[in-house]
Design a protein around this motif. Structure first.
Motif, PDB file in Angstrom:
ATOM      1  N   ASP A 245       0.861  -1.190   0.000  1.00 12.53           N
ATOM      2  CA  ASP A 245       0.000   0.000   0.000  1.00 12.53           C
ATOM      3  C   ASP A 245       0.897   1.240   0.000  1.00 12.53           C
ATOM      4  O   ASP A 245       1.541   1.548   0.999  1.00 12.53           O
ATOM      5  CB  ASP A 245      -0.898  -0.030   1.249  1.00 12.53           C
ATOM      6  N   THR A 247      -0.105   4.290  -0.196  1.00 10.93           N
ATOM      7  CA  THR A 247      -0.771   5.485   0.338  1.00 10.93           C
ATOM      8  C   THR A 247       0.043   6.085   1.476  1.00 10.93           C
ATOM      9  O   THR A 247       0.423   5.370   2.411  1.00 10.93           O
ATOM     10  CB  THR A 247      -2.190   5.142   0.866  1.00 10.93           C
ATOM     11  N   SER A 283       7.394   1.962   4.843  1.00 12.17           N
ATOM     12  CA  SER A 283       5.960   2.188   5.096  1.00 12.17           C
ATOM     13  C   SER A 283       5.065   1.534   4.040  1.00 12.17           C
ATOM     14  O   SER A 283       3.921   1.193   4.335  1.00 12.17           O
ATOM     15  CB  SER A 283       5.659   3.693   5.175  1.00 12.17           C
ATOM     16  N   VAL A 284       5.553   1.354   2.833  1.00 10.65           N
ATOM     17  CA  VAL A 284       4.703   0.771   1.775  1.00 10.65           C
ATOM     18  C   VAL A 284       4.562  -0.753   1.909  1.00 10.65           C
ATOM     19  O   VAL A 284       3.739  -1.366   1.241  1.00 10.65           O
ATOM     20  CB  VAL A 284       5.162   1.135   0.335  1.00 10.65           C
ATOM     21  N   ARG A 286       3.398  -2.150   4.489  1.00 15.04           N
ATOM     22  CA  ARG A 286       2.237  -2.382   5.355  1.00 15.04           C
ATOM     23  C   ARG A 286       1.049  -1.532   4.899  1.00 15.04           C
ATOM     24  O   ARG A 286       1.239  -0.460   4.314  1.00 15.04           O
ATOM     25  CB  ARG A 286       2.588  -2.028   6.814  1.00 15.04           C
ATOM     26  N   SER A 287      -0.177  -1.994   5.183  1.00 13.64           N
ATOM     27  CA  SER A 287      -1.388  -1.267   4.789  1.00 13.64           C
ATOM     28  C   SER A 287      -1.576   0.001   5.608  1.00 13.64           C
ATOM     29  O   SER A 287      -1.180   0.046   6.772  1.00 13.64           O
ATOM     30  CB  SER A 287      -2.624  -2.137   5.003  1.00 13.64           C
ATOM     31  N   GLY A 288      -2.235   0.984   4.983  1.00 15.85           N
ATOM     32  CA  GLY A 288      -2.607   2.205   5.688  1.00 15.85           C
ATOM     33  C   GLY A 288      -1.512   3.253   5.625  1.00 15.85           C
ATOM     34  O   GLY A 288      -0.454   3.045   5.004  1.00 15.85           O
ATOM     35  N   SER A 292       0.985   2.473   9.349  1.00 18.99           N
ATOM     36  CA  SER A 292       2.050   1.722   8.671  1.00 18.99           C
ATOM     37  C   SER A 292       3.430   2.355   8.849  1.00 18.99           C
ATOM     38  O   SER A 292       4.433   1.788   8.426  1.00 18.99           O
ATOM     39  CB  SER A 292       1.734   1.616   7.177  1.00 18.99           C
TER      40      SER A 292
END
Ligand code: RIB
Ligand code: NA
Length: 304
Positions: A245, A247, A283-284, A286-288, A292
């Motif tokens: 993820d 985001t 961070s990418v 993990r989700s969120g 994350s």
């Protein structure tokens, strides 16, 4: 204080749908999972710095609704100073409708709600914290007037994240900050120059210098980042990771960048940015967004 970080910006509640791919125009597709998370670029960047151990203050607005209370509680849990996070009567908290594809790519629509009410007067109330901050961080999910006023009060290093991008804007958002930071799609809005290659990235970043930026960071997703100022031009690569993820990866990057500038002011820019790339890449996996972002332990993997 000497290492403090002040973020002036947005809080959003992220309504996130995970789906096999992003839908086409006019298309309906089945998603696989739905979650709500605490997001918004301002708060994300602030929490990213706080999770690394930064001393952070957020200047922001949430709605006078259940989400607003929950949001403030979340910030407190992350040890962010919330005395300048106000609830806004008659406005709902900002929300972001997010779709995340299996590739980790995303699409986001925000309805800024209470964030639209953050004003230069709110910035004024935090004047002593802003003028004493080692690093001030801004984005464009709240008004340009807010960003400009905060920049005028800042005596330390300032980072303006030009997100969402703008094609018509007050030139002071380029000239006032110490560092202007955008990604490849945002830079196209600010400059009118498409960026798909390293060469094009450098041309666009140097164009922004010619428009009065003191220094520019161009984030290039999995390709890393580019830094330019009058004397230096640096390419930073990212470790390759399995992207779940993406985001908020840019927010993890900026939060880490701010944290390192505040706590290690003598670290060479190349090491600061390489570390920010490592933290954003982590961070990418993990989700969120905020949930994350890594804690202090990631700093052991950085060239500090
Ligand atoms: O940068 C990611 C963020 O953009 C999300 O958390 C969403 O709230 C939008 O503001
Ligand atoms: Na993530």
């Amino acid at each position: 204080t000497s290492q403090s970080i002040v973020v002036v910006g947005s809080c959003m509640i992220d309504f996130v749908s995970y789906a096999p791919r992003l839908p086409q125009k006019g298309e309906t597709i089945h998603g696989t999972q739905f979650v709500t998370n605490f997001g918004g670029k301002g708060a994300n960047q602030c929490v990213a710095a706080a999770k690394l151990g930064g001393q952070t203050t957020l200047v922001a607005r949430v709605g006078e609704d259940l989400w607003g209370d929950k949001y403030i509680a979340n910030l407190k849990e992350q040890k962010v100073e919330t005395k300048y996070v106000q609830k806004t009567p008659n406005f709902s908290s900002g929300i972001a409708q997010i779709t995340v594809a299996e590739t980790g790519d995303n699409q986001i629509v925000i309805v800024a709600g209470a964030n639209t009410q953050l004003s230069p007067l709110d910035v004024e109330k935090a004047k002593s914290e802003i003028s004493a901050a080692a690093v001030l961080v801004l984005q464009l999910e709240t008004s340009v007037e807010v960003a400009v006023r905060a920049l005028e009060l800042c005596a330390g290093v300032s980072i303006l994240n030009g997100a969402p991008g703008l094609s018509h804007y007050d030139a002071r958002i380029l000239t006032l900050p110490t560092i202007f930071c955008v990604n490849e799609t945002e830079v196209e809005l600010f400059t009118g120059l498409a960026v798909t290659t390293q060469k094009e990235a450098e041309i666009a970043a140097k164009f922004l210098l010619s428009k009065g930026c003191k220094s520019v960071v161009l984030t290039l997703g999995a390709q890393g980042a580019l830094y330019v100022d009058k004397t230096e031009c640096l390419y930073l690569s990212c470790p390759s990771v399995r992207c779940v993820d993406s985001t908020g990866a840019g927010d993890a990057f900026i939060g880490a960048f701010a944290f390192l500038l505040a706590t290690k002011p003598d670290l060479p820019m190349a090491k600061v940015l390489e570390s920010a790339c490592i933290i954003a890449s982590d961070s990418v996996t993990r989700s969120g967004t905020q949930i994350s972002f890594p804690g202090k332990e990631i700093l052991d993997k950085c060239p500090l």
